[in-house]
Design a protein around this motif. Structure first.
Motif, PDB file in Angstrom:
ATOM      1  N   SER A 117      -7.610  -3.393  34.422  1.00 58.21           N
ATOM      2  CA  SER A 117      -7.544  -2.120  35.148  1.00 58.21           C
ATOM      3  C   SER A 117      -8.598  -2.068  36.241  1.00 58.21           C
ATOM      4  O   SER A 117      -8.335  -1.582  37.358  1.00 58.21           O
ATOM      5  CB  SER A 117      -7.749  -0.941  34.188  1.00 58.21           C
ATOM      6  N   LYS A 118      -9.775  -2.540  35.922  1.00 56.11           N
ATOM      7  CA  LYS A 118     -10.842  -2.553  36.938  1.00 56.11           C
ATOM      8  C   LYS A 118     -10.473  -3.455  38.110  1.00 56.11           C
ATOM      9  O   LYS A 118     -10.750  -3.136  39.269  1.00 56.11           O
ATOM     10  CB  LYS A 118     -12.164  -3.019  36.318  1.00 56.11           C
ATOM     11  N   ILE A 119      -9.862  -4.587  37.795  1.00 56.31           N
ATOM     12  CA  ILE A 119      -9.454  -5.516  38.855  1.00 56.31           C
ATOM     13  C   ILE A 119      -8.459  -4.850  39.793  1.00 56.31           C
ATOM     14  O   ILE A 119      -8.589  -4.927  41.026  1.00 56.31           O
ATOM     15  CB  ILE A 119      -8.864  -6.811  38.245  1.00 56.31           C
ATOM     16  N   THR A 120      -7.469  -4.159  39.218  1.00 50.17           N
ATOM     17  CA  THR A 120      -6.468  -3.475  40.031  1.00 50.17           C
ATOM     18  C   THR A 120      -7.115  -2.413  40.904  1.00 50.17           C
ATOM     19  O   THR A 120      -6.797  -2.282  42.099  1.00 50.17           O
ATOM     20  CB  THR A 120      -5.393  -2.839  39.116  1.00 50.17           C
ATOM     21  N   ALA A 121      -8.018  -1.646  40.342  1.00 46.91           N
ATOM     22  CA  ALA A 121      -8.702  -0.595  41.099  1.00 46.91           C
ATOM     23  C   ALA A 121      -9.536  -1.193  42.238  1.00 46.91           C
ATOM     24  O   ALA A 121      -9.553  -0.660  43.358  1.00 46.91           O
ATOM     25  CB  ALA A 121      -9.582   0.230  40.181  1.00 46.91           C
ATOM     26  N   LEU A 122     -10.216  -2.292  41.945  1.00 46.19           N
ATOM     27  CA  LEU A 122     -11.038  -2.917  42.984  1.00 46.19           C
ATOM     28  C   LEU A 122     -10.176  -3.461  44.126  1.00 46.19           C
ATOM     29  O   LEU A 122     -10.561  -3.370  45.299  1.00 46.19           O
ATOM     30  CB  LEU A 122     -11.867  -4.056  42.385  1.00 46.19           C
ATOM     31  N   ASP A 123      -8.992  -4.037  43.766  1.00 40.17           N
ATOM     32  CA  ASP A 123      -8.084  -4.548  44.797  1.00 40.17           C
ATOM     33  C   ASP A 123      -7.641  -3.443  45.734  1.00 40.17           C
ATOM     34  O   ASP A 123      -7.541  -3.653  46.956  1.00 40.17           O
ATOM     35  CB  ASP A 123      -6.858  -5.210  44.150  1.00 40.17           C
ATOM     36  N   LYS A 124      -7.358  -2.261  45.201  1.00 43.78           N
ATOM     37  CA  LYS A 124      -6.883  -1.137  45.991  1.00 43.78           C
ATOM     38  C   LYS A 124      -8.001  -0.521  46.825  1.00 43.78           C
ATOM     39  O   LYS A 124      -7.752  -0.023  47.923  1.00 43.78           O
ATOM     40  CB  LYS A 124      -6.265  -0.068  45.078  1.00 43.78           C
ATOM     41  N   ARG A 133     -14.642  -9.153  41.699  1.00 41.95           N
ATOM     42  CA  ARG A 133     -13.315  -9.425  41.133  1.00 41.95           C
ATOM     43  C   ARG A 133     -13.272 -10.817  40.503  1.00 41.95           C
ATOM     44  O   ARG A 133     -12.722 -10.997  39.409  1.00 41.95           O
ATOM     45  CB  ARG A 133     -12.241  -9.300  42.216  1.00 41.95           C
ATOM     46  N   LYS A 134     -13.845 -11.807  41.165  1.00 41.80           N
ATOM     47  CA  LYS A 134     -13.870 -13.164  40.621  1.00 41.80           C
ATOM     48  C   LYS A 134     -14.650 -13.200  39.299  1.00 41.80           C
ATOM     49  O   LYS A 134     -14.254 -13.900  38.361  1.00 41.80           O
ATOM     50  CB  LYS A 134     -14.469 -14.139  41.622  1.00 41.80           C
ATOM     51  N   ASP A 135     -15.752 -12.468  39.248  1.00 40.31           N
ATOM     52  CA  ASP A 135     -16.537 -12.410  38.014  1.00 40.31           C
ATOM     53  C   ASP A 135     -15.720 -11.816  36.865  1.00 40.31           C
ATOM     54  O   ASP A 135     -15.750 -12.321  35.733  1.00 40.31           O
ATOM     55  CB  ASP A 135     -17.812 -11.586  38.205  1.00 40.31           C
ATOM     56  N   LEU A 136     -15.000 -10.735  37.167  1.00 33.56           N
ATOM     57  CA  LEU A 136     -14.189 -10.108  36.133  1.00 33.56           C
ATOM     58  C   LEU A 136     -13.045 -11.033  35.685  1.00 33.56           C
ATOM     59  O   LEU A 136     -12.728 -11.099  34.489  1.00 33.56           O
ATOM     60  CB  LEU A 136     -13.621  -8.767  36.619  1.00 33.56           C
ATOM     61  N   LEU A 140     -12.227 -12.415  31.958  1.00 32.22           N
ATOM     62  CA  LEU A 140     -10.905 -12.353  31.330  1.00 32.22           C
ATOM     63  C   LEU A 140     -10.520 -13.698  30.728  1.00 32.22           C
ATOM     64  O   LEU A 140     -10.043 -13.778  29.596  1.00 32.22           O
ATOM     65  CB  LEU A 140      -9.830 -11.941  32.351  1.00 32.22           C
ATOM     66  N   SER A 141     -10.706 -14.725  31.498  1.00 29.54           N
ATOM     67  CA  SER A 141     -10.374 -16.067  31.029  1.00 29.54           C
ATOM     68  C   SER A 141     -11.195 -16.411  29.790  1.00 29.54           C
ATOM     69  O   SER A 141     -10.672 -16.952  28.817  1.00 29.54           O
ATOM     70  CB  SER A 141     -10.632 -17.080  32.147  1.00 29.54           C
ATOM     71  N   SER A 142     -12.466 -16.087  29.858  1.00 31.47           N
ATOM     72  CA  SER A 142     -13.352 -16.358  28.728  1.00 31.47           C
ATOM     73  C   SER A 142     -12.927 -15.559  27.500  1.00 31.47           C
ATOM     74  O   SER A 142     -12.922 -16.078  26.376  1.00 31.47           O
ATOM     75  CB  SER A 142     -14.794 -16.022  29.107  1.00 31.47           C
ATOM     76  N   ILE A 143     -12.562 -14.303  27.713  1.00 29.74           N
ATOM     77  CA  ILE A 143     -12.133 -13.456  26.594  1.00 29.74           C
ATOM     78  C   ILE A 143     -10.860 -14.008  25.989  1.00 29.74           C
ATOM     79  O   ILE A 143     -10.702 -14.053  24.766  1.00 29.74           O
ATOM     80  CB  ILE A 143     -11.969 -11.987  27.054  1.00 29.74           C
ATOM     81  N   ASP A 144      -9.906 -14.430  26.830  1.00 26.70           N
ATOM     82  CA  ASP A 144      -8.671 -15.032  26.307  1.00 26.70           C
ATOM     83  C   ASP A 144      -8.997 -16.263  25.463  1.00 26.70           C
ATOM     84  O   ASP A 144      -8.449 -16.444  24.372  1.00 26.70           O
ATOM     85  CB  ASP A 144      -7.723 -15.441  27.446  1.00 26.70           C
TER      86      ASP A 144
END
Length: 184
Positions: A117-124, A133-136, A140-144
């Motif tokens: 959600s944060k990524i989408t908000a930052l893109d907009k 965004r790259k950090d987030l 995500l990858s790490s969490i997966d």
């Protein structure tokens, strides 16, 4: 006990050690006083080690055990008692497993949703926040990966536990069937 519980339930040394130790501690902790299923199994193992065939061993062990008050009903009842202990341990294990899933998988999945959600908000909002965004995305990858590793580990633990539980349960149930059909 002269013969260990491990020797009674994992004579082929094939069960998961951690799960087996856990279940055998529960059985040992709740061992009934007097001559019951566990002592009867020990007697059978001793007779089998002496080369006595299983049918004769069962009848001989039962004849001896009956002198100290063991009846077929008491034997089968005590085997059922240990099966109930295993069922209780399985319930407790599943409760702990659910807590692990919640803390190690579901919480990370919730984190993942929040980060997306944060990524989408930052893109907009702002083009210049590409680095954030790259950090987030990296998180995500790490969490997966962490969730996958945790899921696999929990699944492996569950599989080993269930295999061990099933092996012990099948062993006891087989004994119950055999004793029920062969003992007077």
């Amino acid at each position: 006990m002269n013969i260990s519980l491990k020797e009674i339930f994992d004579d082929a040394n094939e069960l998961d050690k951690k799960s087996l130790d856990f279940l055998l501690k529960a059985i040992a902790k709740n061992n009934q006083t007097g001559f019951d299923y566990l002592e009867f199994k020990q007697a059978l193992i001793r007779l089998n080690k002496m080369g006595v065939d299983e049918d004769t061993a069962i009848k001989s062990a039962f004849a001896t055990a009956s002198t100290v008050g063991l009846t077929k009903e008491k034997l089968l009842e005590s085997a059922g008692y240990y099966l109930n202990i295993l069922k209780d341990e399985f319930k407790q294990f599943n409760t702990a497993l659910e807590k692990q899933m919640e803390s190690k998988v579901h919480s990370r999945e919730k984190q993942k949703s929040s980060l997306e959600s944060k990524i989408t908000a930052l893109d907009k909002k702002i083009k210049n926040l590409t680095e954030e965004r790259k950090d987030l995305e990296s998180k995500l990858s790490s969490i997966d990966q962490q969730a996958d590793v945790a899921r696999k580990k929990i699944k492996e633990t569950s599989d080993r536990f269930e295999k061990t539980l099933k092996a012990i349960t099948v062993r006891i149930e087989g004994d119950v069937d055999q004793f029920d059909s062969e003992l007077p």
